[in-house]
Motif scaffolding. Sequence first.
Motif, PDB file in Angstrom:
ATOM      1  N   ILE A 162      -3.922  10.153   7.855  1.00  0.00           N
ATOM      2  CA  ILE A 162      -3.413   9.672   6.656  1.00  0.00           C
ATOM      3  C   ILE A 162      -1.877   9.090   6.981  1.00  0.00           C
ATOM      4  N   PHE A 163      -1.414   8.000   6.832  1.00  0.00           N
ATOM      5  CA  PHE A 163      -0.287   7.360   7.078  1.00  0.00           C
ATOM      6  C   PHE A 163       0.382   6.559   5.996  1.00  0.00           C
ATOM      7  N   SER A 164       1.727   6.483   5.918  1.00  0.00           N
ATOM      8  CA  SER A 164       2.392   5.686   5.047  1.00  0.00           C
ATOM      9  C   SER A 164       3.320   4.816   5.699  1.00  0.00           C
ATOM     10  N   TYR A 166       0.821  -1.208  -0.132  1.00  0.00           N
ATOM     11  CA  TYR A 166      -0.225  -0.063   0.109  1.00  0.00           C
ATOM     12  C   TYR A 166       0.863   1.218   0.086  1.00  0.00           C
ATOM     13  N   ASP A 167       0.414   2.517  -0.590  1.00  0.00           N
ATOM     14  CA  ASP A 167       1.032   3.617  -0.361  1.00  0.00           C
ATOM     15  C   ASP A 167       0.562   4.396   0.650  1.00  0.00           C
ATOM     16  N   VAL A 168      -0.737   4.482   0.946  1.00  0.00           N
ATOM     17  CA  VAL A 168      -1.188   5.302   2.197  1.00  0.00           C
ATOM     18  C   VAL A 168      -2.192   4.707   2.646  1.00  0.00           C
ATOM     19  N   TRP A 171       0.082   3.911  14.938  1.00  0.00           N
ATOM     20  CA  TRP A 171       1.052   4.477  13.916  1.00  0.00           C
ATOM     21  C   TRP A 171       2.085   5.275  14.552  1.00  0.00           C
ATOM     22  N   LEU A 196       3.711  10.685   1.524  1.00  0.00           N
ATOM     23  CA  LEU A 196       2.379  11.154   2.319  1.00  0.00           C
ATOM     24  C   LEU A 196       2.045  12.517   1.954  1.00  0.00           C
ATOM     25  N   PHE A 234       0.458  12.911  -1.191  1.00  0.00           N
ATOM     26  CA  PHE A 234      -1.003  12.429  -1.316  1.00  0.00           C
ATOM     27  C   PHE A 234      -1.815  13.536  -0.912  1.00  0.00           C
ATOM     28  N   ASN A 241       8.430   7.007   4.286  1.00  0.00           N
ATOM     29  CA  ASN A 241       7.530   7.514   3.053  1.00  0.00           C
ATOM     30  C   ASN A 241       6.980   8.755   3.403  1.00  0.00           C
ATOM     31  N   ASP A 242       7.653   9.488   3.853  1.00  0.00           N
ATOM     32  CA  ASP A 242       7.287  10.847   4.615  1.00  0.00           C
ATOM     33  C   ASP A 242       6.813  11.760   3.120  1.00  0.00           C
TER      34      ASP A 242
END
Length: 158
Positions: A126-128, A74-76, A101, A136, A139, A132-133
């Motif tokens: 929303i988290f990643s 998953y991306d986000v 998280w 995020l 996004f 992957n800051d």
Amino acid sequence: TPDLMKRSHEIHAHIYNCTLAYYFKNEAEKKELVSPIMYELIESGRKITKEQYHKALNDQEDLIHLVDDILASYDVGISLSTAGEAPLREKTEQPDPALIWNLVHLPVLNLPVFRSPSGLPFGAQIFSRKYNDYLLLRFASDLRERNLIPKNSMEIQT
């Protein structure tokens, strides 16, 4: 969810409360210097053994790897920021569904996109995956460009 994820609040409490007990030991000697809830957390932390603390740190590491594996495809992700609207000061807040998280070191953004039934601001997160800051942030920027989140954090959509 795996059993280890179900224990995230317990793992966090062992680490957090033990840390509070260490760093606020002087303040806790004078009960009037800390709130009743803070005092309760400190007292809880004083009861945690060194072995329990180290086990919680090891469990946290295992949880970090587990969640990273789960999120690999998953991306986000999206979740609620809290279990409900902010409680009154003397009320105990419900267990935080988003605590995991933080526990597993993920980048997270809170978005003020809702109002609770009583009109208080209520958000989504929303988290990643870890590290992957930038993904995020891109996004969130895309959501903003599509007017799916407020351009100004003071604007709350209902």
